[in-house]
Design an enzyme around this catalytic site. Structure first.
Site, PDB file in Angstrom:
ATOM      1  N   ARG A   1       0.825  -1.205   0.000  1.00  0.00           N
ATOM      2  CA  ARG A   1       0.000   0.000   0.000  1.00  0.00           C
ATOM      3  C   ARG A   1       0.865   1.264   0.000  1.00  0.00           C
ATOM      4  NH1 ARG A   1      -4.882  -0.800   2.698  1.00  0.00           N
ATOM      5  NH2 ARG A   1      -3.689  -1.833   4.310  1.00  0.00           N
ATOM      6  N   TYR A   2       1.935   1.237   0.796  1.00  0.00           N
ATOM      7  CA  TYR A   2       2.839   2.390   0.886  1.00  0.00           C
ATOM      8  C   TYR A   2       4.095   2.071   0.070  1.00  0.00           C
ATOM      9  CZ  TYR A   2       0.170   3.322   5.205  1.00  0.00           C
ATOM     10  OH  TYR A   2      -0.805   3.550   6.130  1.00  0.00           O
TER      11      TYR A   2
ATOM     12  N   ARG B   1       7.121   0.085   2.122  1.00  0.00           N
ATOM     13  CA  ARG B   1       6.952  -1.098   2.970  1.00  0.00           C
ATOM     14  C   ARG B   1       5.828  -1.998   2.469  1.00  0.00           C
ATOM     15  NH1 ARG B   1       5.256   3.691   4.992  1.00  0.00           N
ATOM     16  NH2 ARG B   1       3.635   3.861   6.578  1.00  0.00           N
TER      17      ARG B   1
ATOM     18  N   CYS C   1      -4.024 -18.417  13.248  1.00  0.00           N
ATOM     19  CA  CYS C   1      -3.724 -17.607  14.438  1.00  0.00           C
ATOM     20  C   CYS C   1      -3.824 -18.482  15.682  1.00  0.00           C
ATOM     21  CB  CYS C   1      -4.743 -16.476  14.579  1.00  0.00           C
ATOM     22  SG  CYS C   1      -4.709 -15.325  13.203  1.00  0.00           S
TER      23      CYS C   1
ATOM     24  N   CYS D   1      -9.716 -13.599  17.326  1.00  0.00           N
ATOM     25  CA  CYS D   1     -10.306 -12.422  17.945  1.00  0.00           C
ATOM     26  C   CYS D   1     -11.600 -12.105  17.204  1.00  0.00           C
ATOM     27  CB  CYS D   1      -9.342 -11.250  17.826  1.00  0.00           C
ATOM     28  SG  CYS D   1      -7.643 -11.702  18.289  1.00  0.00           S
TER      29      CYS D   1
ATOM     30  N   CYS E   1     -11.570  -9.264  14.658  1.00  0.00           N
ATOM     31  CA  CYS E   1     -10.393  -9.242  13.769  1.00  0.00           C
ATOM     32  C   CYS E   1     -10.634  -8.431  12.506  1.00  0.00           C
ATOM     33  CB  CYS E   1     -10.023 -10.671  13.387  1.00  0.00           C
ATOM     34  SG  CYS E   1      -8.686 -10.729  12.172  1.00  0.00           S
TER      35      CYS E   1
ATOM     36  N   ARG F   1      -9.089  -8.797   9.801  1.00  0.00           N
ATOM     37  CA  ARG F   1      -9.020  -9.672   8.623  1.00  0.00           C
ATOM     38  C   ARG F   1      -9.873 -10.911   8.852  1.00  0.00           C
ATOM     39  NH1 ARG F   1      -3.130  -8.829   8.395  1.00  0.00           N
ATOM     40  NH2 ARG F   1      -2.912  -6.938   7.155  1.00  0.00           N
TER      41      ARG F   1
ATOM     42  N   ASP G   1     -11.702  -1.384  12.611  1.00  0.00           N
ATOM     43  CA  ASP G   1     -12.100  -1.254  11.210  1.00  0.00           C
ATOM     44  C   ASP G   1     -13.563  -1.640  11.027  1.00  0.00           C
ATOM     45  OD1 ASP G   1      -9.517  -0.458  10.350  1.00  0.00           O
ATOM     46  OD2 ASP G   1      -8.839  -2.539  10.543  1.00  0.00           O
TER      47      ASP G   1
ATOM     48  N   ASP H   1      -7.405   3.191  10.122  1.00  0.00           N
ATOM     49  CA  ASP H   1      -7.103   2.730   8.772  1.00  0.00           C
ATOM     50  C   ASP H   1      -8.286   3.204   7.924  1.00  0.00           C
ATOM     51  OD1 ASP H   1      -5.600   1.193   6.814  1.00  0.00           O
ATOM     52  OD2 ASP H   1      -4.922   0.011   8.528  1.00  0.00           O
TER      53      ASP H   1
ATOM     54  N   LYS I   1      -3.249   4.429   6.884  1.00  0.00           N
ATOM     55  CA  LYS I   1      -3.574   4.840   8.252  1.00  0.00           C
ATOM     56  C   LYS I   1      -3.419   6.345   8.413  1.00  0.00           C
ATOM     57  CE  LYS I   1      -1.915   0.451  10.100  1.00  0.00           C
ATOM     58  NZ  LYS I   1      -1.506  -0.105   8.783  1.00  0.00           N
TER      59      LYS I   1
HETATM   60  C1  PLP Z   1      -0.588  -0.942   8.577  1.00  0.00           C
HETATM   61  C2  PLP Z   1       0.089  -1.276   7.353  1.00  0.00           C
HETATM   62  C3  PLP Z   1       1.464  -1.057   7.207  1.00  0.00           C
HETATM   63  C4  PLP Z   1       2.324  -0.523   8.320  1.00  0.00           C
HETATM   64  O1  PLP Z   1       2.062   0.785   8.576  1.00  0.00           O
HETATM   65  P1  PLP Z   1       2.924   1.558   9.677  1.00  0.00           P
HETATM   66  O2  PLP Z   1       2.198   2.853   9.792  1.00  0.00           O
HETATM   67  O3  PLP Z   1       4.302   1.676   9.113  1.00  0.00           O
HETATM   68  O4  PLP Z   1       2.911   0.750  10.918  1.00  0.00           O
HETATM   69  C5  PLP Z   1       2.061  -1.358   6.011  1.00  0.00           C
HETATM   70  N1  PLP Z   1       1.356  -1.861   4.983  1.00  0.00           N
HETATM   71  C6  PLP Z   1       0.039  -2.082   5.089  1.00  0.00           C
HETATM   72  C7  PLP Z   1      -0.679  -2.637   3.932  1.00  0.00           C
HETATM   73  C8  PLP Z   1      -0.633  -1.804   6.283  1.00  0.00           C
HETATM   74  O5  PLP Z   1      -1.956  -2.061   6.377  1.00  0.00           O
HETATM   75  S1  SF4 Z   2      -6.615  -9.892  15.231  1.00  0.00           S
HETATM   76 FE1  SF4 Z   2      -7.043 -11.377  13.590  1.00  0.00          FE
HETATM   77  S2  SF4 Z   2      -5.055 -11.760  12.662  1.00  0.00           S
HETATM   78 FE2  SF4 Z   2      -4.670 -10.893  14.691  1.00  0.00          FE
HETATM   79  S3  SF4 Z   2      -4.512 -12.662  16.085  1.00  0.00           S
HETATM   80 FE3  SF4 Z   2      -6.619 -11.939  16.175  1.00  0.00          FE
HETATM   81  S4  SF4 Z   2      -7.664 -13.238  14.671  1.00  0.00           S
HETATM   82 FE4  SF4 Z   2      -5.479 -13.376  14.186  1.00  0.00          FE
END
Ligand code: PLP
Ligand code: SF4
Length: 353
Positions: free
Chosen positions: A91-92, A95, A104, A108, A111, A113, A273, A310, A317
């Site tokens: 996304r960025y 990174r 996992c 959670c 979660c 995701r 989210d 996010d 973010k």
């Molecule tokens: C959250 C996230 C990051 C990390 O973001 P930081 O602000 O550097 O902690 C990097 N890539 C993706 C896709 C993310 O969702």
């Molecule tokens: S938040 Fe989602 S990805 Fe993270 S430990 Fe919990 S279930 Fe797994």
């Protein structure tokens, strides 16, 4: 609560007393949407006499998960849209996320995701992992690789070591960051073999621990943090702001102090989210801002995470305040102190000449 085993399906939760028999159908329906799991360390942290226990609330399935609100989404932060190749989210510019496994140690209920994690999710085959590493090797702008998932610390030490070594050998990768819930949810996994697998020679390796309540830092979790810190691994924490779990200044204060006391630096407080079936966990942004404001005077800077949202749709973010600075009518500033009193600060001097 006393338990040696893990709970992994609705009948386990009913047998443990955490789900009343009358809720069996709801637990079954919830588990069809996202798997269930909690292990011995966090089970032991639950106060079974407390119907609103903040640990239980995070992992015990409930009928509320079946209520989907109009604004909620299957892919709330646009992971799929920003996935150029299997296992990578980019996304960025500088990174990427690398997601080697979908499983996992706990599931959670809030979660972010929740529609991707679980044993039915996508595990990278050796060839897919190699292709994901090639994607990173081919892009010198990628400075940081975040292992996420699923939980990367559920990989065997051998596979984890192979991934860490491969990343460490890429000259432009400066930082390897591992996002994990294992130190609190399965602390027994943090042993000598796993810690040895995290050795990087060239890159800096950080571990960011997902932790939402001080009671998650059980004696075993504190040992796991201590062993990671002794190996020279800088530790960060990520916390999700959750209604009925930690949406309270005293609870957050106790959490952030406990983290710092255990050498874990709070990094982000995430606003939840817009995940389907998680409305019962989501406070308003104004609640999060008020909590951060309350903590400003109560806690040292070391204990203060950045409160982030996010942005739905995959826009990344954003820090969401609160703000302490306002422009005043004279072109200068009004800045607010931790007691809520405002003070004037002048504008920059005019350019000479
Ligand atoms: C959250 C996230 C990051 C990390 O973001 P930081 O602000 O550097 O902690 C990097 N890539 C993706 C896709 C993310 O969702
Ligand atoms: S938040 Fe989602 S990805 Fe993270 S430990 Fe919990 S279930 Fe797994």
């Amino acid at each position: 609560m006393d338990a040696k085993t893990s709970l992994r399906n609705p009948s386990d939760f009913i047998a443990s007393g955490l789900v009343p028999p009358a809720q069996a159908a709801a637990a079954e329906a919830a588990s069809a949407r996202q798997p269930l799991a909690i292990g011995p360390a966090l089970l032991a942290a639950i106060d079974a006499a407390d119907a609103a226990d903040p640990i239980a609330r995070q992992f015990v399935p409930s009928a509320e998960e079946l209520e989907v609100l109009e604004e909620e989404m299957a892919d709330p932060i646009g992971d799929h849209r920003h996935s150029p190749i299997k296992g990578i989210v980019h996304r960025y510019p500088d990174r990427v996320l690398l997601k080697p496994i979908p499983v996992c140690p706990v599931y959670c209920r809030f979660c972010f995701r929740r529609e991707d994690v679980g044993p039915d999710g996508e595990t990278l085959t050796p060839a897919e992992l190699e292709a994901a590493l090639d994607y990173i090797r081919a892009r010198p702008e990628i400075w940081e690789v975040i292992l996420s998932g699923g939980d990367p610390l559920l990989l065997s030490p051998r596979r984890l070591r192979d991934i860490v070594r491969s990343l460490d050998r890429i000259p432009h990768v400066g930082v390897i960051r591992i996002h994990t819930r294992v130190p609190v949810a399965a602390p027994e996994r943090i042993d000598g073999d796993l810690i040895a697998a995290l050795e990087a020679d060239d890159s800096a390796l950080y571990v960011a621990i997902h932790c939402n309540h001080a009671r998650e830092l059980t004696p075993a979790a504190r040992h796991a943090c201590r062993d990671l810190a002794r190996a020279g691994i800088p530790l960060l924490a990520q916390t999700v702001l959750l209604k009925g779990v930690n949406d309270d200044a005293a609870v957050l204060e106790a959490l952030f102090r406990a983290l710092v006391r255990n050498r874990v630096r709070p990094y982000y407080l995430h606003h939840p989210d817009l995940v389907r079936g998680t409305g019962h966990f989501r406070p308003g942004l104004e609640t999060g801002q008020a909590l951060m404001r309350a903590l400003r005077g109560r806690l040292s800077g070391l204990c203060q995470p950045t409160y982030v949202l996010d942005i739905p749709g995959g826009h990344g973010k954003a820090p969401v305040g609160p703000g302490y600075l306002a422009k005043d009518a004279t072109g200068g500033w009004q800045v607010e102190d931790y007691r809520g009193e405002t003070h004037a600060y002048p504008p920059a001097p005019p350019k000479a000449g």
